[in-house]
Design an enzyme around this catalytic site. Sequence first.
Site, PDB file in Angstrom:
ATOM      1  CB  CYS A 104      -1.028   0.086   1.209  1.00 22.91           C
ATOM      2  SG  CYS A 104      -2.389   1.223   0.967  1.00 22.91           S
TER       3      CYS A 104
ATOM      4  CG  ASP B  77       0.487 -10.597  29.042  1.00 22.31           C
ATOM      5  OD1 ASP B  77       0.406 -11.489  28.399  1.00 22.31           O
ATOM      6  OD2 ASP B  77       0.125  -9.343  28.918  1.00 22.31           O
TER       7      ASP B  77
END
Length: 509
Positions: free
Chosen positions: A82, A226
Amino acid sequence: MGGNMILVVDFGGQYNQLIARRIRDLNVYCEVVPYSKALEAVEEKKPSGIVFTGGPASVYEEGAPTIDKAIFEENIPVLGLCYGMQLMSSLLGGDVQASSEREFGKTMLDHTEHAIFNNVPTTSKVWMSHVDKVVKVPEGFSTIASTKNTEHAAIADDARKLYAFQYHPEVNHSEYGIQMLKNFVVDVCGEDQSWTMANYKETLLHDIKDKVGDGKVLLALSGGVDSSVAAALLSQAVGENLTCILVDHGLMRKNEAQEVEDAFKDSGMHFIRVDAEARFLERLQGVTDPEDKRKAIGEEFIRVFEDEGKKIGSVDYLAQGTIYPDIIESGLGDAAVIKSHHNVGGLPDVVDFKDIVEPLRMLFKDEVRALGRELGLKDYLVNRQPFPGPGLGIRVIGEVTKDKLDILRDADAIFREEIANAGLDQDINQYFAVLTNNRTVGVMGDFRTYDYTLALRAVKTSDFMTADWSRIPYDVLDTVSTRIVNEVDHINRIVYDITSKPPATIEWE
């Protein structure tokens, strides 16, 4: 990595993380760097290939993101996507102009025979999202694909191994986009697809031991995915030199604090569980505004940690469960800063340490889960639902009390249990209950009731930036509703949130 990696250069595109995820899904390691540091990163990491992301700017505008042309002289394959295609074309002598017919959404791509399109049908759907386009390709390039409105939808300079797509191969809407990325990463760049979580775990353990040595490490263990994975990894690396502190603020889900303690108390680390429920409830008395609640919980967490930190004294390293999206979202390059992440609040001000250890900082969330499995963590920890820092404090609407928390804990546990029983727990990305502050009239037996309304929330999402509400079967919702009303006191009405994000957020507060 010595060339055994792909470098993703970010120009502010919304799909920067997705591109990296797609490449890692091919068992190829990659990292995202801002365009301003790209050449420096190339020199340091010596990648086998480079991918330019999209971005919202126009190359012909003043101040648009750009890059040193020297990157094309490194003899490293480059794929521009893009905006990345437009920038490559502009820098190398092509012409980019605003398109008279903009393309947004699915469109049909027709390509010529080329290695970058191996195993891709001659015509396939791709996802376009652009207002500018290349109207003249640079010298040495040829056009290898086009769409109805874009003549140069894909271009290539095989001699220099430079390639570019105007569309987004990384999104699901591009039917064969992953195959195209694979053709570039594997066939053009020569990656051998040998990166796995098993061997990356060994790399992480080696790196931690190398950095920490015999030093003392302190980790704030929240019980989320986490911090739990970080604790398990650090425990294997440094053993008794790790101290984990679990602040039990009374805002966790049912049995959650005990599950975390059971998982880590005998793992070889120093595990400290602090019962701070009374402190947090006192701090939250009379607080009803969501942001005020978040602030109060965050500040009290720091105060509790400050008290424990004084007992511990000096440590060598402070560990954090920072993951890769935290790094990217906190402001990489010119990408919009989505949110600032503060894993340990004001802890650095109250604990004396010389450096920070962030062993998960290069991993995405699902990769963290995969690492947790490699480390032998239980499924209930690895697959734990995303949970906000303030915990149930922002899932109780209005003032937070122990009674309300206990009601919500029991109702939420039933909802999560029945979702698992129905086999939907791996299909829905996040699901939870919210105790509203609305009370409604009901009838239980021969008695009139005036009790709380409970809201159920379940969403599907790939990035948590946008989300759609999950179409849970009616019979499952019926079972959940019946069980909660019968088994949990003070709830007489259940509602299901069918709002997507946007306009709503996933959490209610």
